[in-house]
Design a protein around this motif. Structure first.
Motif, PDB file in Angstrom:
ATOM      1  N   GLY A   7      87.833  96.374  72.784  1.00 54.07           N
ATOM      2  CA  GLY A   7      89.106  95.901  72.241  1.00 54.07           C
ATOM      3  C   GLY A   7      89.819  94.873  73.096  1.00 54.07           C
ATOM      4  O   GLY A   7      91.005  94.625  72.900  1.00 54.07           O
ATOM      5  N   LEU A   8      89.126  94.252  74.042  1.00 52.34           N
ATOM      6  CA  LEU A   8      89.760  93.250  74.898  1.00 52.34           C
ATOM      7  C   LEU A   8      89.931  91.930  74.149  1.00 52.34           C
ATOM      8  O   LEU A   8      89.093  91.551  73.328  1.00 52.34           O
ATOM      9  CB  LEU A   8      88.933  93.021  76.164  1.00 52.34           C
ATOM     10  CG  LEU A   8      88.834  94.204  77.121  1.00 52.34           C
ATOM     11  CD1 LEU A   8      87.956  93.859  78.312  1.00 52.34           C
ATOM     12  CD2 LEU A   8      90.221  94.642  77.597  1.00 52.34           C
ATOM     13  N   ILE A   9      90.999  91.215  74.467  1.00 51.10           N
ATOM     14  CA  ILE A   9      91.305  89.958  73.783  1.00 51.10           C
ATOM     15  C   ILE A   9      90.427  88.829  74.315  1.00 51.10           C
ATOM     16  O   ILE A   9      89.843  88.915  75.403  1.00 51.10           O
ATOM     17  CB  ILE A   9      92.798  89.605  73.935  1.00 51.10           C
ATOM     18  CG1 ILE A   9      93.192  89.507  75.415  1.00 51.10           C
ATOM     19  CG2 ILE A   9      93.663  90.632  73.208  1.00 51.10           C
ATOM     20  CD1 ILE A   9      94.646  89.118  75.629  1.00 51.10           C
ATOM     21  N   LEU A  13      87.895  88.039  77.668  1.00 50.08           N
ATOM     22  CA  LEU A  13      86.448  87.980  77.481  1.00 50.08           C
ATOM     23  C   LEU A  13      85.875  86.687  78.033  1.00 50.08           C
ATOM     24  O   LEU A  13      84.790  86.670  78.629  1.00 50.08           O
ATOM     25  CB  LEU A  13      86.108  88.109  75.985  1.00 50.08           C
ATOM     26  CG  LEU A  13      86.472  89.446  75.325  1.00 50.08           C
ATOM     27  CD1 LEU A  13      86.173  89.398  73.829  1.00 50.08           C
ATOM     28  CD2 LEU A  13      85.714  90.597  75.985  1.00 50.08           C
ATOM     29  N   ARG A  14      86.601  85.579  77.864  1.00 49.78           N
ATOM     30  CA  ARG A  14      86.120  84.305  78.415  1.00 49.78           C
ATOM     31  C   ARG A  14      86.112  84.334  79.941  1.00 49.78           C
ATOM     32  O   ARG A  14      85.195  83.809  80.583  1.00 49.78           O
ATOM     33  CB  ARG A  14      86.997  83.158  77.897  1.00 49.78           C
ATOM     34  CG  ARG A  14      86.699  82.811  76.445  1.00 49.78           C
ATOM     35  CD  ARG A  14      87.409  81.540  75.994  1.00 49.78           C
ATOM     36  NE  ARG A  14      88.811  81.783  75.674  1.00 49.78           N
ATOM     37  CZ  ARG A  14      89.839  81.249  76.317  1.00 49.78           C
ATOM     38  NH1 ARG A  14      89.630  80.440  77.357  1.00 49.78           N
ATOM     39  NH2 ARG A  14      91.079  81.521  75.962  1.00 49.78           N
ATOM     40  N   ALA A  15      87.133  84.960  80.538  1.00 56.63           N
ATOM     41  CA  ALA A  15      87.184  85.069  82.002  1.00 56.63           C
ATOM     42  C   ALA A  15      86.024  85.922  82.520  1.00 56.63           C
ATOM     43  O   ALA A  15      85.387  85.588  83.531  1.00 56.63           O
ATOM     44  CB  ALA A  15      88.521  85.664  82.441  1.00 56.63           C
ATOM     45  N   TYR A  97      90.735  87.528  86.596  1.00 59.73           N
ATOM     46  CA  TYR A  97      90.764  88.053  85.227  1.00 59.73           C
ATOM     47  C   TYR A  97      91.856  87.373  84.394  1.00 59.73           C
ATOM     48  O   TYR A  97      91.698  87.203  83.173  1.00 59.73           O
ATOM     49  CB  TYR A  97      91.011  89.564  85.223  1.00 59.73           C
ATOM     50  CG  TYR A  97      90.007  90.375  86.017  1.00 59.73           C
ATOM     51  CD1 TYR A  97      88.681  89.973  86.134  1.00 59.73           C
ATOM     52  CD2 TYR A  97      90.393  91.553  86.661  1.00 59.73           C
ATOM     53  CE1 TYR A  97      87.773  90.722  86.871  1.00 59.73           C
ATOM     54  CE2 TYR A  97      89.493  92.311  87.392  1.00 59.73           C
ATOM     55  CZ  TYR A  97      88.187  91.884  87.500  1.00 59.73           C
ATOM     56  OH  TYR A  97      87.290  92.634  88.235  1.00 59.73           O
ATOM     57  N   ALA A  98      92.954  87.000  85.045  1.00 63.34           N
ATOM     58  CA  ALA A  98      94.121  86.464  84.328  1.00 63.34           C
ATOM     59  C   ALA A  98      94.130  84.945  84.244  1.00 63.34           C
ATOM     60  O   ALA A  98      95.146  84.360  83.849  1.00 63.34           O
ATOM     61  CB  ALA A  98      95.407  86.944  85.017  1.00 63.34           C
ATOM     62  N   VAL A  99      93.013  84.307  84.559  1.00 62.16           N
ATOM     63  CA  VAL A  99      92.990  82.846  84.655  1.00 62.16           C
ATOM     64  C   VAL A  99      93.381  82.178  83.329  1.00 62.16           C
ATOM     65  O   VAL A  99      93.972  81.082  83.333  1.00 62.16           O
ATOM     66  CB  VAL A  99      91.595  82.364  85.136  1.00 62.16           C
ATOM     67  CG1 VAL A  99      90.516  82.694  84.105  1.00 62.16           C
ATOM     68  CG2 VAL A  99      91.616  80.893  85.467  1.00 62.16           C
ATOM     69  N   ASN A 100      93.109  82.810  82.208  1.00 67.03           N
ATOM     70  CA  ASN A 100      93.422  82.209  80.902  1.00 67.03           C
ATOM     71  C   ASN A 100      94.679  82.795  80.270  1.00 67.03           C
ATOM     72  O   ASN A 100      94.933  82.565  79.080  1.00 67.03           O
ATOM     73  CB  ASN A 100      92.239  82.409  79.943  1.00 67.03           C
ATOM     74  CG  ASN A 100      90.954  81.782  80.457  1.00 67.03           C
ATOM     75  OD1 ASN A 100      90.963  80.661  80.974  1.00 67.03           O
ATOM     76  ND2 ASN A 100      89.844  82.500  80.345  1.00 67.03           N
ATOM     77  N   LEU A 101      95.459  83.532  81.042  1.00 70.63           N
ATOM     78  CA  LEU A 101      96.646  84.200  80.509  1.00 70.63           C
ATOM     79  C   LEU A 101      97.919  83.601  81.109  1.00 70.63           C
ATOM     80  O   LEU A 101      97.919  83.126  82.249  1.00 70.63           O
ATOM     81  CB  LEU A 101      96.593  85.698  80.824  1.00 70.63           C
ATOM     82  CG  LEU A 101      95.393  86.476  80.275  1.00 70.63           C
ATOM     83  CD1 LEU A 101      95.429  87.911  80.777  1.00 70.63           C
ATOM     84  CD2 LEU A 101      95.381  86.434  78.755  1.00 70.63           C
TER      85      LEU A 101
END
Length: 440
Positions: A7-9, A13-15, A97-101
């Motif tokens: 259920g991960l966004i 998933l890209r990270a 993990y948060a690179v795209n957030l």
């Protein structure tokens, strides 16, 4: 199972794909859905099995989906760790993990100036990784407020208690909002930690991805008995004989670290050391050089037992056994990580037999002993059994010396020459045999 099935966004998933993560580990499979559902959680897993991702990924997703903007001097998620090294390691993972957030992350710990940390916290932080002492220093100076904390993570809480942070943990707990999610992740759970969890967690889900207090099966372990004064000699001998390329060595004292590093450097080895007396910048530089392969041998106290993540470290050596047997699991957990194999050898002297027994009792295995020719100790390490008990051999009765017995004159004589004992004769007063005189 895939990370998408948990259920991960998509940004997460890209990270993960960029980092080369393909399948979730056992602890991640169990923890991520529970954290996404808002449950309090106690999770036990061997070191190196992905505990950080187990709490960081769902935590980052929840903060992103809620979309709240962090206020000045505030924190939305707080991760407490015992050491500076672990703070850096966890923060680096969270940041990857948060690179795209659209989230901010930061780490605070002692040993460095507090002023830059205070300046950074003015803008607020979504995820803050902190050691307890520095966190409270910042809170007391009003550099950080706890009223916006939604999630508290206690990572390696057993180590925090071992290091004497019980009062700090209680102070943080008292200052936090009552309504929050609390997650407790650790490789080991002592009885004190379970008591702490009972006070801080609300009806937690308990997850054990591996047996409690068991070392990773990917690590080959053995013991080499040696006299205490010859430990450094033995290590240098093994280093050369076995041609170890990259070794993490654990010593009990800071002086022990410095002395071994000095000796290795004198022999031409690229060696460095870390311990509590060294400045944080020096410690971090030594760790970075060891990870990069510029330093082949890193000697450390237990500050490196947790918080040092090297993807393929082949060798860990315990120059001294730890006082706390659970630290043994964390020490050797620096090797054999992420499915790789590793070796852990302990140089054990007779004085450490109780510590060895405690380790074997905790891990439920009897460590194989291998004598090294030329280093067989004069003071033998007592045997231990499968239950981690020291086997004390009964004292043998003293035997008479083969040369005979000591004679009455103080010279050594053959037993046939020993004279028969002479019986003592009681002296009897002499009788007066003359005529008795009558009294007048």
């Amino acid at each position: 199972m895939t990370f998408a099935s948990l259920g991960l966004i998509d940004p997460l998933l890209r990270a993960l794909a960029t980092l080369g993560y393909t399948e979730p580990t056992a602890v991640q499979q169990k923890a991520i859905p529970a954290v996404l559902a808002g449950r309090d959680l106690m999770a036990a897993a061997q070191t190196g099995t992905g505990k950080t991702a187990g709490f960081a990924l769902p935590l980052l997703q929840r903060l992103t989906l809620e979309g709240a903007k962090v206020a000045a001097n505030s924190v939305r998620a707080l991760v407490l760790v015992p050491t500076r090294e672990l703070a850096e390691q966890v923060h680096n993972s969270v940041r990857e993990y948060a690179v795209n957030l659209p989230l901010s992350t930061y780490a605070v710990y002692g040993g460095v100036s507090i002023n830059p940390q205070m300046m950074r916290l003015r803008r607020g932080v979504d995820v803050l990784v902190a050691t307890p002492g520095r966190l409270l220093d910042l809170h007391r100076q009003n550099a950080i407020k706890f009223n916006a904390v939604q999630v508290l993570v206690l990572d390696e809480a057993d180590r925090m208690l071992d290091l004497g942070f019980a009062e700090e943990l209680r102070a943080v707990y008292a200052a936090l909002p009552k309504r929050r999610q609390t997650l407790l992740f650790s490789a080991t759970f002592s009885d004190n930690i379970r008591l702490l969890a009972g006070q801080m967690l609300n009806e937690p889900l308990s997850v054990e991805a591996s047996p409690r207090n068991v070392a990773a099966s990917t690590v080959k372990q053995w013991v080499v008995p040696v006299d205490k004064k010859r430990k450094a000699d033995l290590f240098c001998h093994l280093l050369k004989a076995k041609r170890w390329k990259q070794v993490l060595v654990f010593a009990k004292t800071r002086n022990g670290v410095d002395q071994l590093v000095e000796r290795l450097q004198a022999q031409g080895y690229a060696a460095d050391g870390i311990h509590g007396d060294r400045p944080q910048a020096t410690r971090q530089r030594a760790l970075d050089q060891f990870k990069a392969g510029e330093v082949a041998i890193l000697v450390a106290t237990d500050v490196a037992a947790r918080g040092l993540d090297i993807e393929d470290l082949p060798q860990v050596v315990n120059l001294d056994l730890p006082i706390n047997p659970e630290d043994y699991i964390h020490r050797i957990g620096r090797t054999g990580r992420a499915g790789n194999t590793g070796e852990a050898v302990s140089l054990v002297c007779a004085d450490e037999v109780e510590q060895l027994a405690a380790i074997e009792r905790l891990t439920r295995i009897t460590l194989k002993r291998v004598d090294e020719p030329g280093f067989v100790p004069d003071h033998r390490v007592p045997e231990t059994n499968a239950s981690g008990e020291v086997i004390k051999k009964p004292k043998k009765p003293k035997k008479p010396k083969a040369g005979g017995t000591k004679g009455a004159l103080g010279r050594w004589t053959e037993s046939a020459d020993v004279p028969e004992p002479v019986k003592a004769v009681r002296k009897v007063p002499a009788f007066n045999t003359g005529p008795r005189k009558r009294k007048p």
